[in-house]
Every structure is written in structure tokens, then in C-alpha cells.
Design a protein around this motif. Structure first.
Motif, PDB file in Angstrom:
ATOM      1  N   UNK A   1     -84.242  -1.671  -6.158  1.00  0.00           N
ATOM      2  CA  UNK A   1     -82.803  -1.870  -6.375  1.00  0.00           C
ATOM      3  C   UNK A   1     -82.177  -0.684  -7.094  1.00  0.00           C
ATOM      4  N   UNK A   2     -82.870  -0.148  -8.105  1.00  0.00           N
ATOM      5  CA  UNK A   2     -82.335   0.977  -8.873  1.00  0.00           C
ATOM      6  C   UNK A   2     -82.011   2.171  -7.985  1.00  0.00           C
ATOM      7  N   UNK A   3     -82.726   2.309  -6.874  1.00  0.00           N
ATOM      8  CA  UNK A   3     -82.523   3.467  -6.002  1.00  0.00           C
ATOM      9  C   UNK A   3     -81.581   3.185  -4.832  1.00  0.00           C
ATOM     10  N   UNK A   4     -81.528   1.928  -4.370  1.00  0.00           N
ATOM     11  CA  UNK A   4     -80.740   1.660  -3.156  1.00  0.00           C
ATOM     12  C   UNK A   4     -79.654   0.607  -3.341  1.00  0.00           C
ATOM     13  N   UNK A   5     -79.663  -0.109  -4.446  1.00  0.00           N
ATOM     14  CA  UNK A   5     -78.684  -1.166  -4.641  1.00  0.00           C
ATOM     15  C   UNK A   5     -79.090  -2.448  -3.927  1.00  0.00           C
TER      16      UNK A   5
ATOM     17  N   UNK B   1     -84.219  -4.739   0.326  1.00  0.00           N
ATOM     18  CA  UNK B   1     -83.898  -5.866  -0.557  1.00  0.00           C
ATOM     19  C   UNK B   1     -83.752  -7.148   0.267  1.00  0.00           C
ATOM     20  N   UNK B   2     -83.167  -7.047   1.451  1.00  0.00           N
ATOM     21  CA  UNK B   2     -83.048  -8.220   2.333  1.00  0.00           C
ATOM     22  C   UNK B   2     -84.435  -8.750   2.700  1.00  0.00           C
ATOM     23  N   UNK B   3     -85.365  -7.857   2.984  1.00  0.00           N
ATOM     24  CA  UNK B   3     -86.738  -8.271   3.291  1.00  0.00           C
ATOM     25  C   UNK B   3     -87.378  -8.955   2.087  1.00  0.00           C
ATOM     26  N   UNK B   4     -87.114  -8.413   0.907  1.00  0.00           N
ATOM     27  CA  UNK B   4     -87.650  -9.010  -0.312  1.00  0.00           C
ATOM     28  C   UNK B   4     -87.116 -10.435  -0.485  1.00  0.00           C
ATOM     29  N   UNK B   5     -85.822 -10.611  -0.288  1.00  0.00           N
ATOM     30  CA  UNK B   5     -85.223 -11.947  -0.421  1.00  0.00           C
ATOM     31  C   UNK B   5     -85.803 -12.894   0.630  1.00  0.00           C
TER      32      UNK B   5
ATOM     33  N   UNK C   1     -98.209 -13.880 -12.965  1.00  0.00           N
ATOM     34  CA  UNK C   1     -98.386 -12.418 -12.913  1.00  0.00           C
ATOM     35  C   UNK C   1     -97.735 -11.860 -11.652  1.00  0.00           C
ATOM     36  N   UNK C   2     -97.962 -12.528 -10.526  1.00  0.00           N
ATOM     37  CA  UNK C   2     -97.412 -12.033  -9.260  1.00  0.00           C
ATOM     38  C   UNK C   2     -95.884 -12.046  -9.258  1.00  0.00           C
ATOM     39  N   UNK C   3     -95.268 -13.112  -9.763  1.00  0.00           N
ATOM     40  CA  UNK C   3     -93.803 -13.155  -9.811  1.00  0.00           C
ATOM     41  C   UNK C   3     -93.247 -12.059 -10.714  1.00  0.00           C
ATOM     42  N   UNK C   4     -93.954 -11.748 -11.776  1.00  0.00           N
ATOM     43  CA  UNK C   4     -93.522 -10.650 -12.648  1.00  0.00           C
ATOM     44  C   UNK C   4     -93.603  -9.323 -11.905  1.00  0.00           C
ATOM     45  N   UNK C   5     -94.713  -9.082 -11.221  1.00  0.00           N
ATOM     46  CA  UNK C   5     -94.870  -7.841 -10.446  1.00  0.00           C
ATOM     47  C   UNK C   5     -93.826  -7.752  -9.338  1.00  0.00           C
ATOM     48  N   UNK C   6     -93.544  -8.879  -8.688  1.00  0.00           N
ATOM     49  CA  UNK C   6     -92.544  -8.901  -7.623  1.00  0.00           C
ATOM     50  C   UNK C   6     -91.172  -8.516  -8.166  1.00  0.00           C
ATOM     51  N   UNK C   7     -90.809  -9.068  -9.325  1.00  0.00           N
ATOM     52  CA  UNK C   7     -89.507  -8.768  -9.925  1.00  0.00           C
ATOM     53  C   UNK C   7     -89.399  -7.293 -10.285  1.00  0.00           C
ATOM     54  N   UNK C   8     -90.454  -6.744 -10.858  1.00  0.00           N
ATOM     55  CA  UNK C   8     -90.438  -5.316 -11.219  1.00  0.00           C
ATOM     56  C   UNK C   8     -90.328  -4.469  -9.963  1.00  0.00           C
ATOM     57  N   UNK C   9     -91.050  -4.836  -8.915  1.00  0.00           N
ATOM     58  CA  UNK C   9     -90.990  -4.086  -7.653  1.00  0.00           C
ATOM     59  C   UNK C   9     -89.575  -4.085  -7.086  1.00  0.00           C
ATOM     60  N   UNK C  10     -88.958  -5.272  -7.041  1.00  0.00           N
ATOM     61  CA  UNK C  10     -87.589  -5.367  -6.512  1.00  0.00           C
ATOM     62  C   UNK C  10     -86.625  -4.550  -7.369  1.00  0.00           C
TER      63      UNK C  10
END
Length: 164
Positions: A78-82, A88-92, A65-74
Motif C-alpha cells: 500500500x505504501x508504494x501503490x495506494x 491490493x484488490x487481490x489481497x482483499x 502470526x499469519x494475520x500479522x504478516x499479512x497486514x504488514x505485507x499489505x
């Protein structure tokens, strides 16, 4: 070109990007699962654990569940900033640290190091939430269950380290 065709192409590209983010997050999950499997048969059962340790199937379900939520969050961010953005660097970075914990705990078999690594993971998630917030509040909020679970995991990791 017809506006309907452009809109349809845009929707497919956006959906494709969501699939890529899901692939990235679940790719990390698979690598972490492999690292975890290295210590599950002999090492983990030999550890003393608190009575409130969740069973493995619960932990696995929560992580899915958490990995799914993480992917949706990223994806929302991404849709707004690329891709080339600090958020995105922090997410990675937090994904890398997430994977690092499995390696530290199950492959290195070092709960102490894993605990400190998990503290760095927790901090990186908090920073990611901070950077996601002005871009996508929903994206930031989708990471809240993740940081709560990592908080619990940190307490469990510390307790296991202390008991052993």
C-alpha cells in the motif's frame, strides 16, 4: 512548514495505515473465528481426523502470526501503490476467500465445498504474491508462510473430507 513537522506527520500517517491494515486483517480473523465457533462444539469433534491434526491452540497461534504478516505485507505494498491497485484488490479477494473457508467448513459443515473453496484461496494467495513481488519483495515473502500453511490446511481439509 518545517520539514521536521512534515516528516513526523508522515510517520504518524504511515503508522496509522499499518494499524488500519492490522485492523482489517484481524477483523477478518474475528469474523472467521466467529464462523469457526459455530461448528467447534458439536460438528468438529464429531469428525474423524488424522492423528497429525494440530491442536486448536497451535492453529490459533499460527493464524495470529499469519494475520500479522499479512497486514504488514499489505501495508508495505500500500505504501508504494495506494489502495486502488490490482495487487491490493487481490489481497482483499484472498481475505474474503479466507473468511469463506471458515464459513464453508464450520457453518455449512461441508468439508468438500470447503476444500474447493480453499483451493481458490490458495490460488488467490499465489496471485497476490505474484502481484506483490515487483512492488515489495519483502511484502511478497511475508505471504510465503501463509501459502505454506494454507497448503497444509488444504491437505488436512482433504484428509478430513476423505475420512468422513
Amino acid at each position: 512548514m518545517d520539514q521536521t513537522i512534515l516528516f513526523a506527520e508522515s510517520k504518524w500517517k504511515t503508522f496509522g495505515a499499518l494499524l488500519i491494515w492490522l485492523g482489517i486483517c484481524f477483523g477478518v480473523a474475528a469474523l472467521g473465528g466467529y464462523a469457526t465457533s459455530q461448528g467447534l462444539s458439536l460438528y468438529y469433534p464429531s469428525l474423524r481426523k488424522p492423528s497429525w491434526t494440530p491442536p486448536g491452540y497451535v492453529i490459533g497461534t499460527i493464524w495470529q502470526v499469519l494475520y500479522t504478516l499479512m497486514a504488514i505485507a499489505a501495508w508495505l505494498v500500500w505504501r508504494k501503490v495506494g489502495v486502488f491497485h490490482l495487487a491490493i484488490a487481490c489481497f482483499i479477494l484472498q481475505l474474503v476467500l479466507n473468511l469463506g473457508w471458515s464459513y464453508a467448513f464450520f457453518v455449512m459443515q461441508c468439508p468438500e465445498f470447503a476444500y474447493y473453496e480453499l483451493c481458490a484461496l490458495w490460488l488467490s494467495i499465489a496471485i497476490t504474491i505474484y502481484f506483490f513481488w515487483p512492488i515489495s519483495r519483502i511484502g511478497a515473502l511475508l505471504l510465503v508462510p501463509y501459502i505454506l500453511w494454507v497448503t497444509f490446511a488444504g491437505y488436512l481439509n482433504y484428509t478430513i473430507w476423505d475420512m468422513n
